[in-house]
Design a protein around this motif. Sequence first.
Motif, PDB file in Angstrom:
ATOM      1  N   UNK A 355     -38.581  -5.351   7.903  1.00  0.00           N
ATOM      2  CA  UNK A 355     -39.383  -4.706   6.878  1.00  0.00           C
ATOM      3  C   UNK A 355     -38.530  -4.000   5.838  1.00  0.00           C
ATOM      4  N   UNK A 356     -39.179  -3.390   4.847  1.00  0.00           N
ATOM      5  CA  UNK A 356     -38.428  -2.800   3.735  1.00  0.00           C
ATOM      6  C   UNK A 356     -37.531  -1.646   4.136  1.00  0.00           C
ATOM      7  N   UNK A 357     -37.871  -0.949   5.224  1.00  0.00           N
ATOM      8  CA  UNK A 357     -37.048   0.183   5.662  1.00  0.00           C
ATOM      9  C   UNK A 357     -36.087  -0.187   6.783  1.00  0.00           C
ATOM     10  N   UNK A 358     -36.136  -1.452   7.217  1.00  0.00           N
ATOM     11  CA  UNK A 358     -35.222  -1.909   8.246  1.00  0.00           C
ATOM     12  C   UNK A 358     -35.503  -1.405   9.641  1.00  0.00           C
ATOM     13  N   UNK A 359     -36.699  -0.811   9.867  1.00  0.00           N
ATOM     14  CA  UNK A 359     -36.992  -0.201  11.163  1.00  0.00           C
ATOM     15  C   UNK A 359     -38.136  -0.867  11.923  1.00  0.00           C
ATOM     16  N   UNK A 360     -38.744  -1.917  11.354  1.00  0.00           N
ATOM     17  CA  UNK A 360     -39.788  -2.660  12.053  1.00  0.00           C
ATOM     18  C   UNK A 360     -41.148  -1.996  12.103  1.00  0.00           C
ATOM     19  N   UNK A 361     -41.296  -0.817  11.552  1.00  0.00           N
ATOM     20  CA  UNK A 361     -42.559  -0.088  11.638  1.00  0.00           C
ATOM     21  C   UNK A 361     -43.594  -0.671  10.680  1.00  0.00           C
ATOM     22  N   UNK A 362     -44.827  -0.843  11.188  1.00  0.00           N
ATOM     23  CA  UNK A 362     -45.964  -1.355  10.411  1.00  0.00           C
ATOM     24  C   UNK A 362     -45.721  -2.791   9.937  1.00  0.00           C
ATOM     25  N   UNK A 363     -45.039  -3.587  10.770  1.00  0.00           N
ATOM     26  CA  UNK A 363     -44.736  -4.977  10.428  1.00  0.00           C
ATOM     27  C   UNK A 363     -45.504  -5.929  11.348  1.00  0.00           C
ATOM     28  N   UNK A 364     -45.671  -7.164  10.908  1.00  0.00           N
ATOM     29  CA  UNK A 364     -46.316  -8.172  11.735  1.00  0.00           C
ATOM     30  C   UNK A 364     -45.388  -8.587  12.873  1.00  0.00           C
ATOM     31  N   UNK A 365     -45.975  -9.257  13.877  1.00  0.00           N
ATOM     32  CA  UNK A 365     -45.222  -9.672  15.055  1.00  0.00           C
ATOM     33  C   UNK A 365     -45.695 -11.047  15.489  1.00  0.00           C
ATOM     34  N   UNK A 366     -44.898 -11.695  16.311  1.00  0.00           N
ATOM     35  CA  UNK A 366     -45.313 -12.976  16.888  1.00  0.00           C
ATOM     36  C   UNK A 366     -45.838 -12.810  18.301  1.00  0.00           C
ATOM     37  N   UNK A 367     -45.538 -11.677  18.932  1.00  0.00           N
ATOM     38  CA  UNK A 367     -46.025 -11.420  20.282  1.00  0.00           C
ATOM     39  C   UNK A 367     -46.036  -9.935  20.572  1.00  0.00           C
ATOM     40  N   UNK A 368     -47.059  -9.482  21.250  1.00  0.00           N
ATOM     41  CA  UNK A 368     -47.141  -8.055  21.568  1.00  0.00           C
ATOM     42  C   UNK A 368     -48.062  -7.807  22.740  1.00  0.00           C
ATOM     43  N   UNK A 369     -48.369  -6.540  22.966  1.00  0.00           N
ATOM     44  CA  UNK A 369     -49.266  -6.179  24.043  1.00  0.00           C
ATOM     45  C   UNK A 369     -48.587  -6.024  25.381  1.00  0.00           C
ATOM     46  N   UNK A 370     -47.276  -6.086  25.416  1.00  0.00           N
ATOM     47  CA  UNK A 370     -46.559  -5.947  26.681  1.00  0.00           C
ATOM     48  C   UNK A 370     -46.126  -4.500  26.861  1.00  0.00           C
ATOM     49  N   UNK A 371     -46.021  -4.067  28.116  1.00  0.00           N
ATOM     50  CA  UNK A 371     -45.619  -2.693  28.394  1.00  0.00           C
ATOM     51  C   UNK A 371     -44.448  -2.656  29.356  1.00  0.00           C
ATOM     52  N   UNK A 372     -43.719  -1.562  29.301  1.00  0.00           N
ATOM     53  CA  UNK A 372     -42.704  -1.252  30.293  1.00  0.00           C
ATOM     54  C   UNK A 372     -42.680   0.254  30.458  1.00  0.00           C
ATOM     55  N   UNK A 373     -42.218   0.715  31.604  1.00  0.00           N
ATOM     56  CA  UNK A 373     -42.115   2.149  31.835  1.00  0.00           C
ATOM     57  C   UNK A 373     -41.115   2.783  30.875  1.00  0.00           C
ATOM     58  N   UNK A 374     -41.287   4.070  30.641  1.00  0.00           N
ATOM     59  CA  UNK A 374     -40.346   4.804  29.805  1.00  0.00           C
ATOM     60  C   UNK A 374     -38.935   4.707  30.384  1.00  0.00           C
ATOM     61  N   UNK A 375     -38.825   4.784  31.719  1.00  0.00           N
ATOM     62  CA  UNK A 375     -37.492   4.724  32.320  1.00  0.00           C
ATOM     63  C   UNK A 375     -36.835   3.352  32.149  1.00  0.00           C
ATOM     64  N   UNK A 376     -37.599   2.332  31.816  1.00  0.00           N
ATOM     65  CA  UNK A 376     -37.034   1.028  31.462  1.00  0.00           C
ATOM     66  C   UNK A 376     -36.700   0.971  29.972  1.00  0.00           C
ATOM     67  N   UNK A 377     -37.572   1.530  29.165  1.00  0.00           N
ATOM     68  CA  UNK A 377     -37.376   1.505  27.712  1.00  0.00           C
ATOM     69  C   UNK A 377     -36.081   2.189  27.304  1.00  0.00           C
ATOM     70  N   UNK A 378     -35.718   3.264  28.014  1.00  0.00           N
ATOM     71  CA  UNK A 378     -34.514   4.005  27.642  1.00  0.00           C
ATOM     72  C   UNK A 378     -33.248   3.152  27.724  1.00  0.00           C
ATOM     73  N   UNK A 379     -33.294   2.090  28.525  1.00  0.00           N
ATOM     74  CA  UNK A 379     -32.129   1.224  28.654  1.00  0.00           C
ATOM     75  C   UNK A 379     -32.131   0.034  27.714  1.00  0.00           C
ATOM     76  N   UNK A 380     -33.164  -0.100  26.895  1.00  0.00           N
ATOM     77  CA  UNK A 380     -33.255  -1.232  25.984  1.00  0.00           C
ATOM     78  C   UNK A 380     -32.402  -0.981  24.733  1.00  0.00           C
ATOM     79  N   UNK A 381     -31.816  -2.029  24.164  1.00  0.00           N
ATOM     80  CA  UNK A 381     -31.005  -1.846  22.951  1.00  0.00           C
ATOM     81  C   UNK A 381     -31.884  -1.571  21.742  1.00  0.00           C
TER      82      UNK A 381
END
Length: 452
Positions: A355-381
Motif C-alpha cells: 500500500x501507499x504507506x508500505x505497512x499493509x493497513x487497509x489493503x486487499x488480500x488474497x486470503x484471510x480469516x486465519x488466527x494464531x495465538x499472541x505467543x505465536x505471533x510474537x515470533x513471526x517476521x
Amino acid sequence: MRTSGSAVAAHDAASPAPRRRHRRLLVAAAASAALLATVPAAAEAGTPRPVAQQGSDGGKQFVGYFTQWGITSGFYEKNLITSGEIGNLTELDYAFGGVAPDGTCTSTDPSADYQLPFTAAQSVDGRADRPGQALAGNFNQLRELKAKYPKLKIVMAIGGWTGSGRFSALAQTAAGRRAFVASCIDQYIRGDIPGLRPHAAAGIFDGLSVDWEYPDQPGAGNPYSAQDIPDYTALLQEFRTQLDAASAGTDRHYLLTADTAPFPQLAGQLQLAQLTQYVDWLNVMTFDVYGSLEPNGPTDFSSGLYPDPRDPYPPVYQFDIANTVTFYESQGVAPGKIAISVPYYAHYWTGVAPGPNGDGLFQTATGGGTTMNYNQETGEPGTTYFDPAAGEPYKYDAASQTFYSYDSPASVALKGRYVWQQGLRGAMVWSMDGDTADGRLTAALGRSLRNP
C-alpha cells in the motif's frame, strides 16, 4: 467466541456475524494518543512484573478464560502460576459446559473435565492424582487453584460459538428454563456430577456465565426464532432466581454473567436494560470484528479501541470498542455492568500489498480469516506498527505479504485505562493460553486494571 466442543478438537476462529449497522461515535485520535502517553515503558516493551492477587484493592474485574481443551497442547492450570498470570486475575471462566439433547447441563468432555488423572508435574499442588479419588481432571485442578488463591472466583461458562445450538429450544418454556438451570446448579454449584460421588465437585465454582451465540440469530447454524429475545431475558432471570435460592441462608453471592455481541444490530435486539437486572455484568465480546469474514480484506483492526478516520469501510460498517460501549449505554446499560473483551490472538491476512504507506493497513488480500495465538505471533517476521488513532498495533511482513491484527502489552494497557475512564466493570480475555510464557499481556492489562 472461539470455542471447541471437545478437548481434542482445534478451536474455531469465528467472527460472529457480518458487519452490523450502528451509529458512529466521532472520537478524536488525540484521545487515543493521550492515553498512549500514559502507558508505562514496561508495558510498551512487554516487560512482565510480579503482582499481588487483586480483587480487594479497588481494582476492576479481570476475567480470563481457561479452555477445557488447552491441556491437549500442554496448557494446564499450573501454567497460570508459572506465568504469573494468576496474580492479575479476579475471575477465571472455564470454557465450556454444554447443553444435552434433553435440555439439561452436561459436560462436553468428561475426561478433560473430571476424569483425566494429572501427574505431579502437571498439577497445581505438585502431587499426582491418586487412583480412585473422587474428582480428577481440570475440575480437581481448579479446586487446587482455588485453595492456593482463595480470592479467585471460578465461573463455569455454558455454551460458546459451537455449543449454543440447543438454547433456543430449552428456553421456549418456563418448565424448560427451570429444568435447565436446576441441572446447571446441581452440577456446578452443588457439585453433583453425574456418575461421581455426591458433591464431588462442590465448592469449585462461584457462579455461572451464559454464552448464547446468539438469540434470534443462527450463529454456527443453530435453530433460532424471534421468541429467543424474551426467552433469553427469562432464562437469565431464572438463573438469577435459582442462584439466589442456592445462596439463601449463607453469606455467598453466586455470580451470573453473560457474554454478548458487540454489534448493535445483534445486541440491540436484546432487552438489555431489563436483563442487566439479573446479571452482575455483561462480557461484551469486542473482538473478532474484522478477520474471518473478510478473507479478501481490506485488512483492519479486529479489536480497535477507537476509529481510525482512514478506515475504508463505510461508517455504518465500521467498528470500535468506544462505539460499542456508547451503544450499550444508550440502551440503558450502566457502565458498571459492562466489561470489554480483549483477544489473546492475532487475525492475519496473506497476499497483502504494502500500500501507499508500505505497512499493509487497509489493503486487499488474497486470503484471510486465519488466527494464531499472541505467543505465536510474537515470533513471526515483519515490522510492528502502532496506530495512535485506533490505539491498536499491527504487523506487516513485506517479504511474505502478510498482515497481522492483534493486541500488545501497550494496547491492552490502553484498554485498561479506558475501562477506568469510562467507569466500566472491567475486562475479559480469550484465552489465557494465548499469552506468552511470562504472561506479558496479562501483566500489562492487570496493572492498568488495578491502577487508574
